[in-house]
Design a protein around this motif. Structure first.
Motif, PDB file in Angstrom:
ATOM      1  N   LEU A  34       0.847  -1.189   0.000  1.00  0.00           N
ATOM      2  CA  LEU A  34       0.000   0.000   0.000  1.00  0.00           C
ATOM      3  C   LEU A  34       0.885   1.243   0.000  1.00  0.00           C
ATOM      4  CD1 LEU A  34      -0.985  -2.179   2.468  1.00  0.00           C
ATOM      5  CD2 LEU A  34      -3.026  -0.781   2.252  1.00  0.00           C
ATOM      6  N   TYR A  36       0.592   5.269   1.284  1.00  0.00           N
ATOM      7  CA  TYR A  36      -0.141   6.260   2.053  1.00  0.00           C
ATOM      8  C   TYR A  36       0.509   7.610   1.839  1.00  0.00           C
ATOM      9  CZ  TYR A  36      -2.863   2.874   4.777  1.00  0.00           C
ATOM     10  OH  TYR A  36      -3.753   1.901   5.169  1.00  0.00           O
ATOM     11  N   LYS A  38       0.779  11.530   3.556  1.00  0.00           N
ATOM     12  CA  LYS A  38       0.586  12.204   4.837  1.00  0.00           C
ATOM     13  C   LYS A  38       0.901  13.683   4.727  1.00  0.00           C
ATOM     14  CE  LYS A  38       1.638  11.772   9.776  1.00  0.00           C
ATOM     15  NZ  LYS A  38       1.774  13.207  10.027  1.00  0.00           N
ATOM     16  N   ALA A  41       0.271  17.379  10.380  1.00  0.00           N
ATOM     17  CA  ALA A  41      -0.810  17.434  11.370  1.00  0.00           C
ATOM     18  C   ALA A  41      -2.023  16.584  10.990  1.00  0.00           C
ATOM     19  CB  ALA A  41      -1.250  18.875  11.632  1.00  0.00           C
ATOM     20  N   GLU A  42      -1.847  15.681  10.048  1.00  0.00           N
ATOM     21  CA  GLU A  42      -2.918  14.753   9.698  1.00  0.00           C
ATOM     22  C   GLU A  42      -2.378  13.326   9.751  1.00  0.00           C
ATOM     23  OE1 GLU A  42      -5.110  17.709   6.458  1.00  0.00           O
ATOM     24  OE2 GLU A  42      -4.813  15.591   6.000  1.00  0.00           O
ATOM     25  N   GLY A  43      -3.294  12.357   9.885  1.00  0.00           N
ATOM     26  CA  GLY A  43      -2.876  10.970   9.811  1.00  0.00           C
ATOM     27  C   GLY A  43      -2.647  10.558   8.371  1.00  0.00           C
ATOM     28  N   PRO A  44      -1.941   9.450   8.153  1.00  0.00           N
ATOM     29  CA  PRO A  44      -1.739   8.949   6.785  1.00  0.00           C
ATOM     30  C   PRO A  44      -3.082   8.639   6.122  1.00  0.00           C
ATOM     31  CG  PRO A  44      -0.280   7.828   8.335  1.00  0.00           C
ATOM     32  CD  PRO A  44      -1.252   8.622   9.150  1.00  0.00           C
ATOM     33  N   PHE A  46      -4.863   6.588   2.900  1.00  0.00           N
ATOM     34  CA  PHE A  46      -4.642   5.545   1.905  1.00  0.00           C
ATOM     35  C   PHE A  46      -4.719   6.116   0.497  1.00  0.00           C
ATOM     36  CE2 PHE A  46      -4.706   1.633  -0.249  1.00  0.00           C
ATOM     37  CZ  PHE A  46      -5.738   1.689  -1.180  1.00  0.00           C
ATOM     38  N   PHE A  89       4.363   7.244   2.263  1.00  0.00           N
ATOM     39  CA  PHE A  89       4.836   6.040   2.931  1.00  0.00           C
ATOM     40  C   PHE A  89       4.429   4.815   2.131  1.00  0.00           C
ATOM     41  CE2 PHE A  89       6.474   7.667   6.847  1.00  0.00           C
ATOM     42  CZ  PHE A  89       5.733   8.799   7.131  1.00  0.00           C
ATOM     43  N   LEU A 101       0.382  -3.451   9.357  1.00  0.00           N
ATOM     44  CA  LEU A 101       1.212  -2.875   8.318  1.00  0.00           C
ATOM     45  C   LEU A 101       2.629  -2.627   8.793  1.00  0.00           C
ATOM     46  CD1 LEU A 101      -1.355  -0.286   6.953  1.00  0.00           C
ATOM     47  CD2 LEU A 101      -0.784  -2.503   5.970  1.00  0.00           C
ATOM     48  N   PHE A 103       5.666  -0.238   7.720  1.00  0.00           N
ATOM     49  CA  PHE A 103       5.871   0.976   6.931  1.00  0.00           C
ATOM     50  C   PHE A 103       7.340   1.218   6.639  1.00  0.00           C
ATOM     51  CE2 PHE A 103       1.882   3.379   6.749  1.00  0.00           C
ATOM     52  CZ  PHE A 103       1.096   2.700   7.670  1.00  0.00           C
ATOM     53  N   GLY A 104       7.592   1.886   5.510  1.00  0.00           N
ATOM     54  CA  GLY A 104       8.908   2.445   5.248  1.00  0.00           C
ATOM     55  C   GLY A 104       9.060   3.777   5.976  1.00  0.00           C
ATOM     56  N   THR A 105      10.195   4.414   5.786  1.00  0.00           N
ATOM     57  CA  THR A 105      10.484   5.651   6.515  1.00  0.00           C
ATOM     58  C   THR A 105       9.935   6.893   5.841  1.00  0.00           C
ATOM     59  OG1 THR A 105      12.638   5.703   5.446  1.00  0.00           O
ATOM     60  CG2 THR A 105      12.544   4.766   7.661  1.00  0.00           C
TER      61      THR A 105
ATOM     62  N   TYR B  35      -0.116   2.617  16.241  1.00  0.00           N
ATOM     63  CA  TYR B  35       1.220   2.732  15.681  1.00  0.00           C
ATOM     64  C   TYR B  35       1.983   3.830  16.422  1.00  0.00           C
ATOM     65  CZ  TYR B  35      -0.486   0.047  11.663  1.00  0.00           C
ATOM     66  OH  TYR B  35      -1.021  -0.932  10.848  1.00  0.00           O
ATOM     67  N   GLY B  40      11.184  11.215  11.954  1.00  0.00           N
ATOM     68  CA  GLY B  40      11.977  10.762  10.812  1.00  0.00           C
ATOM     69  C   GLY B  40      11.796   9.304  10.439  1.00  0.00           C
ATOM     70  N   GLN B  41      10.860   8.644  11.111  1.00  0.00           N
ATOM     71  CA  GLN B  41      10.616   7.224  10.844  1.00  0.00           C
ATOM     72  C   GLN B  41       9.200   7.013  10.331  1.00  0.00           C
ATOM     73  OE1 GLN B  41      13.126   4.917  11.242  1.00  0.00           O
ATOM     74  NE2 GLN B  41      14.340   6.744  11.670  1.00  0.00           N
ATOM     75  N   GLY B  42       8.952   5.818   9.816  1.00  0.00           N
ATOM     76  CA  GLY B  42       7.592   5.455   9.464  1.00  0.00           C
ATOM     77  C   GLY B  42       6.863   4.923  10.685  1.00  0.00           C
ATOM     78  N   PRO B  43       5.562   4.858  10.632  1.00  0.00           N
ATOM     79  CA  PRO B  43       4.798   4.288  11.760  1.00  0.00           C
ATOM     80  C   PRO B  43       5.198   2.844  12.022  1.00  0.00           C
ATOM     81  CG  PRO B  43       3.352   5.469  10.243  1.00  0.00           C
ATOM     82  CD  PRO B  43       4.680   5.374   9.566  1.00  0.00           C
ATOM     83  N   LEU B  90      -0.388   6.995  16.501  1.00  0.00           N
ATOM     84  CA  LEU B  90      -1.488   6.969  15.545  1.00  0.00           C
ATOM     85  C   LEU B  90      -2.384   5.774  15.800  1.00  0.00           C
ATOM     86  CD1 LEU B  90       0.754   7.591  12.432  1.00  0.00           C
ATOM     87  CD2 LEU B  90      -0.995   9.193  13.192  1.00  0.00           C
ATOM     88  N   PHE B 104      -6.707   6.360   9.351  1.00  0.00           N
ATOM     89  CA  PHE B 104      -5.885   6.846  10.445  1.00  0.00           C
ATOM     90  C   PHE B 104      -6.459   8.113  11.054  1.00  0.00           C
ATOM     91  CE2 PHE B 104      -1.936   4.419  10.656  1.00  0.00           C
ATOM     92  CZ  PHE B 104      -2.030   3.660   9.504  1.00  0.00           C
ATOM     93  N   GLY B 105      -6.256   8.239  12.353  1.00  0.00           N
ATOM     94  CA  GLY B 105      -6.538   9.494  13.027  1.00  0.00           C
ATOM     95  C   GLY B 105      -5.357  10.441  12.872  1.00  0.00           C
ATOM     96  N   PRO B 106      -5.498  11.672  13.366  1.00  0.00           N
ATOM     97  CA  PRO B 106      -4.430  12.671  13.206  1.00  0.00           C
ATOM     98  C   PRO B 106      -3.249  12.446  14.147  1.00  0.00           C
ATOM     99  CG  PRO B 106      -6.249  13.596  14.428  1.00  0.00           C
ATOM    100  CD  PRO B 106      -6.695  12.248  13.988  1.00  0.00           C
ATOM    101  N   GLY B 107      -3.434  11.597  15.161  1.00  0.00           N
ATOM    102  CA  GLY B 107      -2.328  11.277  16.052  1.00  0.00           C
ATOM    103  C   GLY B 107      -2.296  12.105  17.319  1.00  0.00           C
TER     104      GLY B 107
END
Lengths: 113, 113
Positions: A34, A36, A38, A41-44, A46, A89, A101, A103-105, B35, B40-43, B90, B104-107
């Motif tokens: 998948l 995503y 981002k 200030a928002e979540g990822p 899809f 992502f 899931l 995730f990559g960085t 998550y 600097g990282q992914g979830p 998240l 996803f939510g905004p975190g």
């Protein structure tokens, strides 16, 4: 152990051109992938997905390509628009009815007007 | 359609304290995943709850625990906070049968001093 890798932390592309974001994975058990997007200030959110039984999936301006032998996938955005500027992502999972899931960085895409 | 919401938005705690983060799932979704996204990282997957029971856990110690309630809201609890717990947390809700509709939510941004 980074099982999903996005080796480009950032990418700048001129508006109207093609954006290509890359992702590599190491876990052979992954069979569903998948992308995503981002915004700050928002979540990822899809964007698009692909199953390992396919090598291409297209949705409007977004196309994902999967090369299983190379364990590599890419996201193509064409034409790129300023609103595409975000962090992208790549994520992977084993599609046995679970959604855990990996995730990559992330790659920060900047579209230059 | 109600989106995924999280509270609080930001939180500052000191090392050794305990924290509870909350998530309200999208209406009708019976699966919630949590998550941790370090800078600097992914979830990174913490755990998943399906119909109020834990349905898988990532590589996180037992001081990370969760609850899911009959109304599908959920909590993430972290005990004995450490500096490295500083991150964006998240939550994502989904229908268990699908892998590509994880919302996803905004975190919650947690800072541990």
């Amino acid at each position: 152990d980074q099982q999903v890798k996005q080796n480009s932390p950032s990418l700048s592309v001129q508006e109207g051109r093609i954006s290509i974001l890359n992702c590599d994975y190491t876990n052979s058990m992954f069979d569903y992938f998948l992308w995503y997007k981002k915004y700050p200030a928002e979540g990822p959110t899809f964007l698009i997905s692909i199953s390992s039984i396919k090598d291409k999936n297209e949705d409007g301006r977004f196309t994902v390509f999967l090369n299983k032998s190379a364990k590599h996938l890419s996201l193509h955005i064409v034409p790129s628009q300023p609103g595409d500027s975000a962090v992208y992502f790549c994520a992977a999972c084993s599609a046995f009815g679970n959604e855990k899931l990996t995730f990559g960085t992330g790659t920060r895409l900047t579209i230059i007007p | 359609e109600t989106g995924v919401t999280q509270s609080p938005t930001h939180l500052i705690k000191t090392r050794g304290q305990q924290v509870t983060l909350r998530c309200s799932s999208q209406s009708g979704h019976n699966t919630v995943s949590w998550y941790q996204q370090a800078l600097g990282q992914g979830p990174q997957f913490i755990f998943q709850y399906y119909r109020e029971e834990e349905n898988g856990r990532g590589n996180f110690p037992p001081r990370f625990s969760g609850l899911q309630f009959p109304n599908y809201s959920s909590e993430l609890n972290v005990n004995a906070l450490e500096l490295d717990d500083s991150a964006l947390y998240l939550c994502a809700s989904s229908l268990a049968v699908s892998t590509d509709t994880q919302y996803f939510g905004p975190g919650t941004r947690l800072t541990v001093l």
